[in-house]
Design a protein around this motif. Structure first.
Motif, mmCIF file in Angstrom:
data_model
loop_
_atom_site.group_PDB
_atom_site.id
_atom_site.type_symbol
_atom_site.label_atom_id
_atom_site.label_comp_id
_atom_site.label_asym_id
_atom_site.label_seq_id
_atom_site.Cartn_x
_atom_site.Cartn_y
_atom_site.Cartn_z
ATOM 1 N N ILE A 68 0.874 -1.176 0.000
ATOM 2 C CA ILE A 68 0.000 0.000 0.000
ATOM 3 C C ILE A 68 0.909 1.223 0.000
ATOM 4 O O ILE A 68 1.707 1.393 0.926
ATOM 5 C CB ILE A 68 -0.909 0.026 1.242
ATOM 6 N N SER A 69 0.783 2.057 -1.016
ATOM 7 C CA SER A 69 1.631 3.247 -1.050
ATOM 8 C C SER A 69 1.091 4.279 -0.069
ATOM 9 O O SER A 69 -0.078 4.224 0.338
ATOM 10 C CB SER A 69 1.648 3.832 -2.454
ATOM 11 N N ALA A 70 1.955 5.211 0.296
ATOM 12 C CA ALA A 70 1.555 6.218 1.279
ATOM 13 C C ALA A 70 0.382 7.047 0.761
ATOM 14 O O ALA A 70 -0.548 7.356 1.517
ATOM 15 C CB ALA A 70 2.740 7.122 1.611
ATOM 16 N N GLU A 71 0.374 7.374 -0.523
ATOM 17 C CA GLU A 71 -0.713 8.177 -1.099
ATOM 18 C C GLU A 71 -2.031 7.413 -0.991
ATOM 19 O O GLU A 71 -3.049 7.965 -0.573
ATOM 20 C CB GLU A 71 -0.455 8.503 -2.573
ATOM 21 N N SER A 82 8.455 1.448 5.753
ATOM 22 C CA SER A 82 8.914 2.219 4.599
ATOM 23 C C SER A 82 8.222 1.779 3.314
ATOM 24 O O SER A 82 7.828 2.609 2.507
ATOM 25 C CB SER A 82 10.425 2.082 4.454
ATOM 26 N N ARG A 83 8.024 0.489 3.119
ATOM 27 C CA ARG A 83 7.475 0.038 1.848
ATOM 28 C C ARG A 83 5.957 -0.119 1.881
ATOM 29 O O ARG A 83 5.312 -0.128 0.849
ATOM 30 C CB ARG A 83 8.096 -1.290 1.451
ATOM 31 N N GLY A 84 5.392 -0.322 3.056
ATOM 32 C CA GLY A 84 3.941 -0.502 3.134
ATOM 33 C C GLY A 84 3.486 -1.890 2.752
ATOM 34 O O GLY A 84 2.339 -2.085 2.389
ATOM 35 N N ASP A 85 4.364 -2.883 2.844
ATOM 36 C CA ASP A 85 3.927 -4.255 2.559
ATOM 37 C C ASP A 85 3.528 -4.945 3.865
ATOM 38 O O ASP A 85 3.594 -4.354 4.946
ATOM 39 C CB ASP A 85 5.016 -5.029 1.804
ATOM 40 N N ALA A 86 3.106 -6.213 3.727
ATOM 41 C CA ALA A 86 2.617 -6.924 4.898
ATOM 42 C C ALA A 86 3.693 -7.029 5.969
ATOM 43 O O ALA A 86 3.406 -6.941 7.165
ATOM 44 C CB ALA A 86 2.131 -8.306 4.479
ATOM 45 N N THR A 131 -5.861 4.163 8.999
ATOM 46 C CA THR A 131 -5.292 4.698 10.236
ATOM 47 C C THR A 131 -4.597 3.561 10.973
ATOM 48 O O THR A 131 -4.727 2.400 10.583
ATOM 49 C CB THR A 131 -6.372 5.289 11.154
ATOM 50 N N GLY A 132 -3.915 3.921 12.029
ATOM 51 C CA GLY A 132 -3.294 2.910 12.874
ATOM 52 C C GLY A 132 -2.063 2.301 12.236
ATOM 53 O O GLY A 132 -1.455 2.894 11.347
ATOM 54 N N PRO A 133 -1.690 1.098 12.674
ATOM 55 C CA PRO A 133 -0.471 0.459 12.175
ATOM 56 C C PRO A 133 -0.473 0.322 10.651
ATOM 57 O O PRO A 133 0.590 0.389 10.033
ATOM 58 C CB PRO A 133 -0.491 -0.913 12.842
ATOM 59 N N ASN A 134 -1.643 0.153 10.042
ATOM 60 C CA ASN A 134 -1.673 -0.007 8.590
ATOM 61 C C ASN A 134 -1.201 1.253 7.880
ATOM 62 O O ASN A 134 -0.562 1.184 6.841
ATOM 63 C CB ASN A 134 -3.089 -0.328 8.123
ATOM 64 N N LEU A 135 -1.542 2.398 8.437
ATOM 65 C CA LEU A 135 -1.110 3.660 7.838
ATOM 66 C C LEU A 135 0.372 3.878 8.093
ATOM 67 O O LEU A 135 1.137 4.242 7.195
ATOM 68 C CB LEU A 135 -1.926 4.814 8.425
ATOM 69 N N ARG A 136 0.787 3.636 9.329
ATOM 70 C CA ARG A 136 2.180 3.916 9.679
ATOM 71 C C ARG A 136 3.140 2.975 8.961
ATOM 72 O O ARG A 136 4.281 3.337 8.696
ATOM 73 C CB ARG A 136 2.354 3.823 11.192
ATOM 74 N N ALA A 137 2.664 1.769 8.615
ATOM 75 C CA ALA A 137 3.532 0.854 7.869
ATOM 76 C C ALA A 137 3.847 1.412 6.498
ATOM 77 O O ALA A 137 4.863 1.072 5.899
ATOM 78 C CB ALA A 137 2.857 -0.505 7.738
ATOM 79 N N SER A 138 2.977 2.296 5.971
ATOM 80 C CA SER A 138 3.260 2.912 4.675
ATOM 81 C C SER A 138 4.141 4.136 4.820
ATOM 82 O O SER A 138 4.381 4.835 3.847
ATOM 83 C CB SER A 138 1.955 3.306 3.988
ATOM 84 N N GLY A 139 4.583 4.410 6.007
ATOM 85 C CA GLY A 139 5.543 5.496 6.207
ATOM 86 C C GLY A 139 4.916 6.837 6.540
ATOM 87 O O GLY A 139 5.604 7.847 6.533
ATOM 88 N N VAL A 140 3.623 6.865 6.828
ATOM 89 C CA VAL A 140 2.981 8.134 7.172
ATOM 90 C C VAL A 140 3.031 8.287 8.686
ATOM 91 O O VAL A 140 2.541 7.432 9.416
ATOM 92 C CB VAL A 140 1.523 8.173 6.684
ATOM 93 N N ASN A 141 3.625 9.361 9.126
ATOM 94 C CA ASN A 141 3.808 9.545 10.565
ATOM 95 C C ASN A 141 2.550 10.179 11.153
ATOM 96 O O ASN A 141 2.450 11.393 11.271
ATOM 97 C CB ASN A 141 5.021 10.438 10.803
#
Ligand code: SF4
Ligand code: SF4
Lengths: 143, 390
Positions: B205-208, B249-253, B216-226
């Motif tokens: 999942i890309s940050a955009e 950084s990459r937003g993968d599983a 939101t939550g861990p799923n969002l932060r895994a894509s690098g959005v602080n």
């Protein structure tokens, strides 16, 4: 087939994982052999709700406030004209053990017991009424 | 003549890997997914409507049933929303207790997420270890409030209970052993070649996209959005404790897994600091308009009796206004939007459920993925169906 660095890396990781499992062999058991061993709940445990007829002031607050309406009360006039509970029942299958009723009862007539094995064979056995609301509940225990 | 056609598969609702009654209508081209349509609503109980017929205090135990793996966190979100509506604030000690309990709840929720995810991908052992350690957290909850899963322990204006004797010692014991247990999960998973090949570059999942879909939550932060509400809009005592917001950084599983693992370590850190700062004092506000009087004065103090009955029968009525309050739950931002018409019942109560919104990105992520990865991607988003369907 020659073993590359990568294969050695893979094997190392698998061994590391197995190492964790092996280490756990030598740690004390955490499981309980349920029907033979029973775990004692902590003092605040919210189990089956119990009702004390002597203490109850027949104010009907509990039946009014219970979010799922698990409590039913019929009140009437006693011998000396005082308000009295004629019938009281708690449907244990509807109750969600939220603890609100015992929290709000003004005279402390309701309390939570430590009983938690509440499975019954018939639906109506889950309805606790009148004298079945005090003392130890008639629970069929699996042996 | 040989023709090919797309193949339709129903995954769920009675599938052990869908973490509840989620049904996915999948359209397959060979092993690859062409289209996916999640079918929601099988656990719908009409929570938002039920709230309209209840006093503000009566709805608290029902919020337990939203995300049932993190019931205290739901309690906190709702209670804070009502407190904002009423314009009151809980006593200091209650705030600390709430944070300690909700952070424990975050650990318990992430343990289930990682354990069941491992189970879905065939790593049985992890599930056994995470559930063993979750048991320690549940024991702490039972000690604190008497329930293990649906706690119902916070009230508008404070908490019901103070910590019982022996609780803090037991909590410290847990905090001592838990980081080592997390090391164990990491030894089993983080560099395990099978785990890596099943999660790396899967379900990216890309940050955009994550922002556009409102994750939101861990799923969002895994894509690098602080973005962590505890950091951005601190509530309770989060501005007084130090903690890091783990980012991927990459937003993968795999990143979503790493973020959850590190959040558990950060939760431990928060609890440790909160325990150090824990002030003495009351845990419940003594405000005649919302808090119940002390029962010990009952038969004699007639005004107190009247107040008790008035609060429980009539309820308390906030002013006519609308508020929204979101908090950082283990699954993401849980928000309550309450419209009050000045009566003791909410005119409208809307729940912004993080799992529901996190699930919306599923069709997009699944497109082009392998059928075997559906379970992994779904588990990495960590939905709880009680919250999706409400
Ligand atoms: S609230 Fe207590 S005193 Fe009132 S009816 Fe219920 S059990 Fe009786
Ligand atoms: S524990 Fe909760 S659900 Fe059960 S009878 Fe009491 S108020 Fe009702």
């Amino acid at each position: 087939m020659a073993l590359g660095l990568k294969d050695i890396g893979l094997a190392m990781e698998l061994i590391r994982g197995i190492g964790v499992t092996v280490r756990h062999f030598f740690q004390p058991t955490v499981t309980i052999h349920y029907p033979k061993q029973r775990r004692e709940p902590y003092p605040r445990f919210r189990g089956l709700v119990r009702w004390d007829k002597e203490k109850c002031a027949a104010c009907v607050l509990c039946a009014h406030y219970c979010p799922v309406k698990a409590i039913q009360i019929v009140t009437g006039e006693g011998k000396e004209g005082q308000k009295e509970v004629l019938y009281y029942q708690i449907d244990a299958a509807r109750c969600m053990y939220c603890g609100l009723c015992s929290e709000i009862c003004p005279v402390g007539a309701l309390s939570h017991s430590p009983y938690y094995e509440l499975a019954v064979y018939e639906r109506q056995d889950a309805v606790y009424a009148q004298e079945r609301l005090a003392g130890e509940p008639p629970i069929i225990r699996y042996r | 003549m040989i023709t090919t056609q797309e193949f339709h598969v129903n995954l769920g609702p009675q599938h052990p890997s869908t973490h509840g009654v989620l049904k996915l209508n999948l359209v397959l081209d060979g092993e690859y997914i062409v289209d996916c349509e999640p079918v929601l609503g099988q656990l719908h109980r009409g929570m938002e409507k039920m709230a309209e017929g209840m006093h503000y205090g009566q709805f608290i135990p029902l919020t337990d049933r939203l995300d049932y793996l993190a019931s205290a966190a739901n309690n906190l979100a709702y209670v804070l929303a009502v407190e904002k509506l009423m314009g009151v604030e809980a006593p200091e000690r209650a705030k600390y207790i709430r944070v300690i309990i909700t952070e424990l709840q975050r650990i318990a929720s992430h343990l289930v997420a990682i354990g069941t995810w491992g189970l879905d991908l065939g790593a049985w052992t992890v599930m056994l270890y995470t559930f063993r350690d979750r048991e320690m957290v549940l024991d702490l909850f039972e000690m604190y409030c008497g329930a293990r899963l649906t706690l119902n322990c916070f009230r508008v204006g404070g908490t019901t209970y103070d910590f019982p004797p022996g609780f803090i010692e037991k909590l410290k014991e847990f905090l001592d052993v838990f980081p080592r247990r997390v090391d164990d999960y990491e030894a089993l998973l983080t560099r395990n070649p099978i785990w890596l090949s099943r999660t790396k570059d899967v379900g990216v999942i890309s940050a955009e996209d994550a922002v556009a879909y409102g994750l939101t939550g861990p799923n969002l932060r895994a894509s690098g959005v602080n973005w962590d509400i505890r950091r951005v809009y601190p509530y309770e005592i989060y501005d007084r404790v130090e903690f890091d917001v783990p980012l991927g950084s990459r937003g993968d599983a795999f990143d979503r897994y790493m973020v959850r693992i590190q959040e558990m370590r950060q939760s431990c850190r928060i609890i440790k600091q909160a325990l150090e700062q824990l002030p003495p004092g009351e845990v419940m506000l003594d405000l005649p308009t919302i808090s119940l009087p002390d029962k010990r004065q009952f038969p004699n103090n007639f005004p107190a009796v009247v107040r008790h009955f008035h609060l429980l029968v009539q309820g308390y009525a906030p002013q006519e206004k609308e508020i929204y309050l979101g908090v950082e739950n283990p699954k993401g931002e849980l928000g309550f939007y309450i419209v009050s018409d000045g009566s003791a019942y909410p005119y409208r109560l809307k729940i912004r459920a993080p799992s529901f919104i996190n699930l919306q990105i599923l069709p997009k992520v699944l497109k082009g993925a392998l059928l075997a990865d559906v379970v992994c991607i779904l588990a990495s988003l960590d939905p709880v169906l009680g919250e999706v369907d409400r």
